[in-house]
Design a protein around this motif. Structure first.
Motif, mmCIF file in Angstrom:
data_model
loop_
_atom_site.group_PDB
_atom_site.id
_atom_site.type_symbol
_atom_site.label_atom_id
_atom_site.label_comp_id
_atom_site.label_asym_id
_atom_site.label_seq_id
_atom_site.Cartn_x
_atom_site.Cartn_y
_atom_site.Cartn_z
ATOM 1 N N LYS A 1 0.839 -1.197 0.000
ATOM 2 C CA LYS A 1 0.000 0.000 0.000
ATOM 3 C C LYS A 1 0.874 1.247 0.000
ATOM 4 C CE LYS A 1 -4.120 -1.730 2.386
ATOM 5 N NZ LYS A 1 -5.059 -1.489 3.505
ATOM 6 N N MET B 1 -3.606 3.356 -0.295
ATOM 7 C CA MET B 1 -4.157 2.840 -1.543
ATOM 8 C C MET B 1 -3.382 1.582 -1.935
ATOM 9 S SD MET B 1 -6.621 4.936 -2.290
ATOM 10 C CE MET B 1 -6.947 4.510 -3.997
ATOM 11 N N ASP B 2 -4.137 0.549 -2.360
ATOM 12 C CA ASP B 2 -3.497 -0.703 -2.758
ATOM 13 C C ASP B 2 -2.670 -0.514 -4.022
ATOM 14 O OD1 ASP B 2 -4.771 -1.822 -0.649
ATOM 15 O OD2 ASP B 2 -6.301 -2.862 -1.821
#
Length: 484
Positions: free
Chosen positions: A172, A176-177
């Protein structure tokens, strides 16, 4: 005789054989056998079996991968997580494993032994499958370098145990991935997920997080992090002027730079060059042109910044304006504003001449607004002063009202009773004659005095004269009757 002996021996062997056959067949086997189990690390595991037809020469043991770990009710293994529970009524043997670990997986058998430690009968094999959870301190984040130059490749690795089933590792950035640039590796004894990208200026001071989860236990969520990473890049330069360059006035230009490392040198230049006496540097960031002339119109001001990574420059074209140009621009801006206002609402009409006058002479409106503000300010200050004066004047009144000490009689029935500070009541009287003295009755005046309850009690006013002393008393206080 010899034949008789042979017959007797043969008969004995036949009897023994039949007894062994009967003893063997007396065991009906297992009424219940252990079954396969699937457990996660940390769970509680049970195996149980019910044996029929045991006698005193038999005992029951549990085997793990062929190794005996119990005998009847006792654990002969050094593992303190094992325990045996026995139900004598049902002949049920329960084998319990607390805090199941991956080393507990394998084959388990319930077996019956005779006195010679030989297996008489054994159950079917039960397999224990242990779902593994990565142990602490996994995951482990690994970064090959401390600093990266912009444009170079960055490789970040997240390492976990190679478990069955495999854990899930996820990168991440800014919560956010990360979905691109990922690769997996299970060739070694560990499970590794790597993330690679090209370093950019925007990645400087960024933090990357690797999160570990597992399907075995969804509540487990661990993470490690890398960063903030250090991305080195050449300066990003821009030039700004503080205001319009007006003919005959001073012009100021400021050079801004964003660089890593921040240590950098600044270099100013003009294209085409101008006389060095026309400008000076206040510091390495600020350039001042003393007095602008028409010949400066269209000349480029250039600022070049250099650090250990590289150099970058930016330029600004000088546009010399006159005061008339500034006024015309203001008129154009006004007309544009009026047109926009007309488009928004037809009800808002503005007098153009009046607006122009206000634009060119802003001091008129400013003076009017300032006068309104001054009057309001004076009124507010006057009201505040009046409130403060009234408040100060009420302080003594309140103090006298609520803090004045009132004399009270605290002895009367346990509650205060207000009484005057001091009072007296004169009273004239004549003491009765004492026959034994043969004297005239003296005239006397007594006065009763009441003082506040806070005063000390004086016993001298409460002294009683004993009868045997009254003669002496009157001899000292005697007045002739003629004096009356």
């Amino acid at each position: 005789m010899y034949a008789l002996g042979i017959g007797t021996s043969f008969g004995t062997w036949i009897v023994l054989y039949l007894l062994m056959i009967q003893r063997t067949h007396s065991l009906a086997g297992f009424n219940k056998e252990p079954r396969d189990e699937y457990k996660a690390e940390g769970d509680l595991t049970y195996f149980n079996c019910i044996v029929l037809g045991l006698d005193d020469t038999h005992y029951v043991s549990w085997l793990h991968n062929g190794r005996k770990i119990s005998k009847n009710y006792d654990i002969i293994s050094d593992n303190n997580r094992y325990s045996i529970e026995f139900d004598s009524n049902s002949r049920k043997y329960n084998f319990e494993i607390e805090n199941t670990q991956r080393k507990d997986k394998g084959e388990y058998v319930c077996a019956v032994y005779d006195s010679s430690d030989s297996i008489v009968v054994k159950s079917m094999t039960a397999n224990l499958t242990v779902s593994e959870i990565p142990q602490e301190p996994y995951p482990i984040c690994h970064n090959a370098k401390l600093s990266y130059s912009a444009g170079k490749s960055v490789l970040l690795s997240c390492i976990s145990e190679k478990t069955s089933p495999l854990a899930h590792l996820k990168w991440k950035q800014n919560n956010m991935d990360v979905t691109t640039g990922l690769s997996e590796d299970t060739s070694s004894g560990n499970y590794k997920v790597s993330y690679s990208f090209i370093a950019r200026q925007s990645n400087n001071r960024a933090v990357f997080i690797c999160e570990l989860t597992t399907s075995v236990n969804p509540t487990i969520r661990r993470n490690c992090s890398i960063g903030p990473i250090n991305v080195l890049y050449a300066p990003v330069v821009r030039i700004e002027q503080t205001s319009d360059v007006i003919l005959g006035t001073e012009a100021i230009f400021i050079c801004y730079s964003d660089a890593n490392p921040q240590e950098a040198t600044y270099q100013w230049s003009f294209d085409p060059p101008i006389d060095e006496t026309m400008y000076y540097l206040e510091n390495e960031f600020i350039l001042r042109i003393k007095k602008t002339v028409n010949s400066l119109d269209g000349i480029q001001v250039i600022c070049k910044v250099t650090n250990s990574i590289g150099s970058e420059s930016n330029k600004l074209i000088i546009k010399v304006k006159t005061r008339g140009d500034i006024t015309d621009n203001e008129d154009e801006e006004y007309e544009k504003t009026v047109d926009e206002n007309k488009d928004i609402s037809d009800n808002k009409k503005v007098n153009k001449n009046q607006q122009l006058l206000q634009t060119r002479s802003p001091t008129i409106n400013n003076s009017h607004n300032n006068s309104d503000i001054s009057i309001s300010l004076v009124v507010i200050i006057a009201v505040v002063c009046i409130i403060v004066i009234l408040g100060l004047s009420l302080i003594p009144v309140g103090y006298m009202k609520y803090t004045r000490i009132q004399p009270s009689d605290t002895i009367s029935r346990g509650r205060p009773v207000s009484i005057p500070d001091v009072y007296f009541e004169p009273r004239d009287h004549i003491d009765p004659m004492l026959p034994q003295l043969g004297l005239a009755a003296p005239w006397m005046r007594t006065v009763g005095v009441q003082v506040p309850g806070e005063c000390e009690y004086d016993v001298t006013y409460n002294t009683q004269v004993m009868p045997q002393l009254r003669q002496v008393y009157y001899s000292q206080r005697m007045y002739p009757a003629a004096s009356l």
